[in-house]
Write a protein that holds these residues in place. Structure first.
Motif, PDB file in Angstrom:
ATOM      1  N   LYS A 148       0.841  -1.209   0.000  1.00  0.00           N
ATOM      2  CA  LYS A 148       0.000   0.000   0.000  1.00  0.00           C
ATOM      3  C   LYS A 148       0.870   1.252   0.000  1.00  0.00           C
ATOM      4  O   LYS A 148       0.583   2.222  -0.715  1.00  0.00           O
ATOM      5  N   LYS A 149       1.917   1.245   0.812  1.00  0.00           N
ATOM      6  CA  LYS A 149       2.829   2.395   0.857  1.00  0.00           C
ATOM      7  C   LYS A 149       3.504   2.600  -0.495  1.00  0.00           C
ATOM      8  O   LYS A 149       3.623   3.730  -0.979  1.00  0.00           O
ATOM      9  N   LYS A 152       0.981   4.030  -2.915  1.00  0.00           N
ATOM     10  CA  LYS A 152       0.725   5.442  -2.618  1.00  0.00           C
ATOM     11  C   LYS A 152       1.831   6.318  -3.188  1.00  0.00           C
ATOM     12  O   LYS A 152       1.559   7.349  -3.808  1.00  0.00           O
ATOM     13  N   LEU A 155       1.413   6.360  -6.977  1.00  0.00           N
ATOM     14  CA  LEU A 155       0.246   7.130  -7.414  1.00  0.00           C
ATOM     15  C   LEU A 155       0.403   8.609  -7.120  1.00  0.00           C
ATOM     16  O   LEU A 155      -0.054   9.442  -7.909  1.00  0.00           O
ATOM     17  N   ASP A 156       1.032   8.942  -5.998  1.00  0.00           N
ATOM     18  CA  ASP A 156       1.278  10.367  -5.704  1.00  0.00           C
ATOM     19  C   ASP A 156       2.208  10.979  -6.753  1.00  0.00           C
ATOM     20  O   ASP A 156       2.058  12.144  -7.107  1.00  0.00           O
TER      21      ASP A 156
END
Length: 160
Positions: A148-149, A152, A155-156
């Motif tokens: 997930k990290k 993220k 995607l960021d």
């Protein structure tokens, strides 16, 4: 493959097959090839199913194995022959920009992490994911948090 088998045993789980195949392909043409091969392998292996897991888990395992095998074959072929292919024709499943970004991010993950996050997104419990992957449920929980990290960050940065 009989039409009845497809309608009763594969079609209700088509979402699983579609998501996995999409995560391992870059074009609609490859997606269709992977999807067809997964359905064929599910049909061929139907008699080997022993009810030790859910049918959907069986489908997931077969589809994942098909995608990993075909991905490796495609990589070897691409290494031997340079092909420049521009995608121009995409179907509706490939037109959602946010979904495409998510799949692009997932494709940046290792093959194992990709499999884990797809199972997680299918809302499979950690115990079932662990059984499919061949590790402990605790290990899956840790890996999911790390994945997930990673997603993220990707995607960021809108994938690079």
């Amino acid at each position: 493959m009989s039409n009845d088998f497809y309608i009763t045993s594969i079609l209700p789980h088509a979402g699983i097959i579609i998501k996995i195949c999409r995560a391992y392909t870059d074009s609609e043409e490859d997606f269709e090839d992977f999807y067809q091969e997964a359905c064929l392998q599910i049909w061929k292996s139907r008699d080997a199913f022993q009810n030790k897991s859910k049918w959907s888990t069986w489908i997931y395992r077969i589809t994942l194995n098909v995608c990993l095998t075909l991905s490796k074959k495609n990589k070897r072929r691409a290494n031997r022959i340079e092909v420049f292919h521009e995608e121009t024709d995409k179907n509706a499943a490939f037109e959602d920009e946010n979904l495409n970004l998510l799949y692009d991010a997932i494709k940046k993950l290792s093959e194992l992490d990709r499999a884990i996050i797809l199972l997680y997104l299918e809302e499979n419990p950690n115990k079932e994911i662990a059984a499919i992957i061949g590790t402990s449920a605790n290990n899956i929980g840790v890996r999911i948090n790390r994945i997930k990290k990673q997603l993220k960050i990707l995607l960021d940065g809108k994938i690079n």
